[in-house]
Design a protein around this motif. Structure first.
Motif, short mmCIF file in Angstrom:
data_model
loop_
_atom_site.label_atom_id
_atom_site.label_comp_id
_atom_site.label_asym_id
_atom_site.label_seq_id
_atom_site.Cartn_x
_atom_site.Cartn_y
_atom_site.Cartn_z
N SER A 32 -5.37 -5.65 8.18
CA SER A 32 -5.77 -4.52 7.34
C SER A 32 -4.56 -3.96 6.62
N VAL A 33 -4.75 -3.60 5.34
CA VAL A 33 -3.71 -2.92 4.58
C VAL A 33 -4.33 -1.75 3.82
N ALA A 34 -3.52 -0.71 3.59
CA ALA A 34 -4.01 0.47 2.87
C ALA A 34 -2.86 1.12 2.12
N PHE A 35 -3.13 1.56 0.89
CA PHE A 35 -2.17 2.34 0.12
C PHE A 35 -2.24 3.81 0.50
N SER A 36 -1.10 4.48 0.49
CA SER A 36 -1.09 5.93 0.60
C SER A 36 -1.65 6.53 -0.68
N PRO A 37 -2.20 7.74 -0.62
CA PRO A 37 -2.81 8.34 -1.81
C PRO A 37 -1.86 8.47 -3.01
N ASP A 38 -0.57 8.65 -2.73
CA ASP A 38 0.38 8.78 -3.84
C ASP A 38 0.94 7.43 -4.29
N GLY A 39 0.51 6.35 -3.65
CA GLY A 39 0.93 5.01 -4.05
C GLY A 39 2.34 4.63 -3.65
N LYS A 40 2.99 5.44 -2.82
CA LYS A 40 4.38 5.16 -2.46
C LYS A 40 4.52 4.21 -1.27
N TYR A 41 3.47 4.15 -0.44
CA TYR A 41 3.56 3.37 0.79
C TYR A 41 2.34 2.48 0.98
#
Length: 240
Positions: A32-41
């Motif tokens: 599983s992978v997920a982006f942080s809401p601000d797209g930094k992580y």
């Protein structure tokens, strides 16, 4: 971003299809992978029992979150980006602080693998789907179990909140997608049509539609209000 059984995470440029970077660090398959809401992580969950946090701009490893005792099958960020929730084959959900890498809380109640976790849009709740055939709703601040949604007759593979936080959709081995009301815990309606396990569900940004992916090789689009199928997208040749 994609995770693979080859133990890597890859970041891709949408416009060209080119690989931006490949991150190596997990000792086993990435599920599983997920982006942080601000797209930094990017957060990644793996069969090595860990969650890792990666910097999008560089591909560098920021933190390794350790505490699960079995494969991490699902990861997601809270809407404010401060926390990560993870679901595991060890039957638990864990809450982590992004800024420090610390484990904050464990949510216990499922009696089998947790396959999917997601935060409510306001960040107050976590929904989890499990092979124990249930969906649980948890209060983030206390770890308290609010509701258990029962109605699936087989393993639940995916859960998703509607954008307004009023509903949860769930996909299961027993094929009909189910819609649940968050405030009451009541079953609302089924979405019937898939002839294979439904492994992924998500709402459209306006909340009017649900998209679902299945081992029957199709993606289907549904109308939330009526439960009717709107479209089928056919082209996959295998469940992988």
């Amino acid at each position: 971003a994609s995770g693979s059984k080859d133990k890597t995470i890859k970041l891709w440029e949408v416009s060209t299809g080119e690989v931006v970077w490949t991150a190596k660090g997990h000792a086993d398959a990435v599920w599983s992978v997920a982006f942080s809401p601000d797209g930094k992580y990017i957060a990644s969950g793996s069969s090595d029992d860990t969650i890792k946090l990666w910097e999008v701009s560089t591909g560098e490893l920021v933190w390794t979150f350790e505490g699960h005792t079995d494969k991490v099958s699902s990861v997601c960020f809270s809407p404010d980006g401060k926390y990560i929730a993870s679901g595991s084959v060890d039957d638990t959900i864990k809450l982590w602080e992004v800024s420090t890498g610390k484990h904050l809380r464990t949510f216990e109640g499922h009696i089998s693998t947790v396959t999917s976790v997601c935060f409510s849009p306001d960040g107050k709740y976590i929904a989890s789907g499990s092979w124990d055939k249930t969906i649980n709703l948890w209060e983030v601040s206390t770890g308290k179990l609010v509701w258990t949604f029962e109605g699936h007759t087989d393993a639940v593979w995916s859960v998703a909140f509607s954008p307004d936080g009023k509903y949860i959709a769930s996909g299961s081995d027993n094929r009909p997608i189910k819609l649940w009301e968050v405030s009451t815990g009541e079953f609302v309606r089924p979405f019937e049509g898939h002839i294979g396990t439904v492994t992924s569900v998500c709402f459209s940004p306006d909340g009017r539609h649900i998209a679902s992916g299945s081992w029957d090789g199709t993606i289907r689009l549904w109308d939330v209000k009526s439960g009717k199928e709107i479209a089928q997208f056919i082209g996959f040749s295998d469940r992988e």
